[in-house]
Design an enzyme around this catalytic site. Structure first.
Site, short mmCIF file in Angstrom:
data_model
loop_
_atom_site.label_atom_id
_atom_site.label_comp_id
_atom_site.label_asym_id
_atom_site.label_seq_id
_atom_site.Cartn_x
_atom_site.Cartn_y
_atom_site.Cartn_z
N SER A 85 -5.96 3.88 4.16
CA SER A 85 -5.32 2.91 3.41
C SER A 85 -6.51 2.34 2.32
O SER A 85 -6.46 1.02 2.20
CB SER A 85 -4.35 1.95 3.89
OG SER A 85 -3.38 1.30 2.89
N LYS A 137 3.47 6.58 4.98
CA LYS A 137 2.40 5.66 4.24
C LYS A 137 2.76 4.14 4.69
O LYS A 137 3.97 3.85 4.82
CB LYS A 137 1.89 5.64 2.93
CG LYS A 137 1.19 4.55 2.54
CD LYS A 137 -0.17 5.21 2.91
CE LYS A 137 -1.41 4.30 2.57
NZ LYS A 137 -1.48 2.99 3.41
N LYS A 147 0.20 3.82 -2.48
CA LYS A 147 -0.97 4.61 -2.82
C LYS A 147 -0.28 6.31 -2.65
O LYS A 147 -1.15 7.03 -2.81
CB LYS A 147 -1.75 4.71 -1.37
CG LYS A 147 -2.70 3.37 -1.68
CD LYS A 147 -3.55 3.24 -0.44
CE LYS A 147 -4.72 2.16 -0.68
NZ LYS A 147 -4.14 0.84 -0.15
N SER A 196 0.75 -1.28 -0.10
CA SER A 196 0.12 -0.07 -0.06
C SER A 196 0.70 1.22 -0.03
O SER A 196 0.23 2.43 -0.07
CB SER A 196 -0.92 0.08 1.15
OG SER A 196 -1.96 -0.74 0.83
#
Length: 357
Positions: A105, A211, A53, A50
């Site tokens: 997320s 992140k 992203k 993720s």
């Protein structure tokens, strides 16, 4: 035109310590210069989960549509894994979706963003890959906007993800979103309170964003950024079961062993033994800083290269300063010239004398 070459050494004292982390791949980078301060298998290509992203958010921010209202379509019915649980027919702004994407997320948010910005997910993924190529992510392939491995997965390197984050952190909107601890939102269908999954925002006081990511194939992936004493750093770890601590340790290593040194200051410059432009004031237009440690002090070198121009107007570029570290060119800065007031006065006297004859 002849060129004048002058050299100048700069000595700067600092100390440095050794460090090791448990990640399969890891990098510590200065986001201002993209200088690598620590590296471990930084070019190994791996599934990144993720943290993909970050690119999804970047494409959405640069679309210029953040305040536009998005009506959620049936694309969210295909979402699985982590989500913000938005519903078909729900109305949010694109900015709202980005908060859900980065803080929680949300894979459903990723699908809705890709459809709205790209028209469809395939077009959006093409935009992700084009941007990756543009900013120098040479070992990266995006196959979806979320990072899920079941959708072929997204593959990159610690270095490429650091380059991406360095680029993204220069955008005001990205910095604001990624540093947000909590976001509250009321839509036409629900009220949400989203807490950021990045624990470093609470656990490490210099953290400015980042992140998280995880899949069975990628394992734990993490990007985080931190700033202290005018030093701005990014850490990326891939497959790291001790990522929170490793990121703290890497940041402390950077902050304790490097200093953001002022190498060039905008304004007038004096070049020793330079005679050709003695009737001109030479100057540069920008400051230049670089992270330095003590072991590199004797390896920093400034080279002044000047062109011997016969006709010069105020503001003309007449050369450049090249900054080298251990024989590697790390920066170039243009040198400009303007007439000194004394020369202007001399010219007027010469013209007056000529007119007498």
């Amino acid at each position: 035109m002849k060129k004048i070459l002058l050299l100048l050494l700069i000595l700067i004292p600092i100390s440095i310590n050794a460090l090791e982390v448990s990640a399969t791949s890891a990098i510590l980078m200065d986001t201002d210069s993209n200088r690598i301060l620590y590296e471990k298998n930084i070019n190994d290509v791996r599934s990144v989960a993720s943290i993909s992203k970050i690119m999804t958010a970047l494409i959405a921010i640069e679309s210029g549509k953040l305040d536009n209202k998005v009506i959620i379509g049936d694309e969210v019915n295909k979402a699985y894994g982590s989500g913000i649980y938005i519903k078909e027919g729900e109305i949010l702004t694109l900015r709202d979706l980005l908060y859900g994407l980065m803080l929680r997320s949300g894979n459903d948010a990723a699908l809705s963003i890709s459809k709205y910005v790209g028209g469809n997910t395939k077009n959006f993924v093409d935009m992700m890959n084009e941007k990756a190529n543009m900013i120098g992510m040479n070992h990266t392939t995006f196959n979806n906007p979320s990072g899920l491995d079941q959708d072929k997965g997204n593959y990159s390197t610690a270095y490429d993800m650091a380059i991406l984050t360095s680029y993204a952190m220069k955008l005001d909107e990205y910095r604001k979103i990624t540093s947000t601890k909590k976001y509250k939102l009321t839509t036409n269908k629900n009220t949400y309170i989203w807490n950021n999954k990045n624990k470093l925002l609470w656990a490490y006081k210099y953290t400015t964003g980042g992140k998280t990511g995880y899949t069975e194939i990628a394992k734990r992936t993490l990007v985080s950024t931190a700033s202290k004493d005018n030093i701005n750093l990014v850490v990326v770890t891939l497959n790291d079961g001790n990522d929170w601590q490793d990121h703290k340790d890497l940041f402390e290593y950077g902050f304790n062993n490097y200093t953001n040194m002022s190498i060039l200051k905008k304004g007038n410059i004096n070049i020793t033994n330079e005679k050709y432009y003695e009737d001109y004031t030479l100057y540069i237009k920008n400051n230049y800083n670089y992270l330095m440690n003590n072991d590199e002090a004797s390896d920093l070198l400034l080279k002044y290269q000047l062109e011997k121009k016969r006709k010069i107007k105020n503001g003309d570029c007449i050369g450049k300063i090249k900054v080298y570290l251990s024989d590697k060119l790390i920066h170039e800065e243009k040198i400009f010239a303007k007439e000194k007031k004394l020369k202007k006065h001399k010219n007027k006297i010469s013209e007056w004398i000529d007119n007498l004859w």
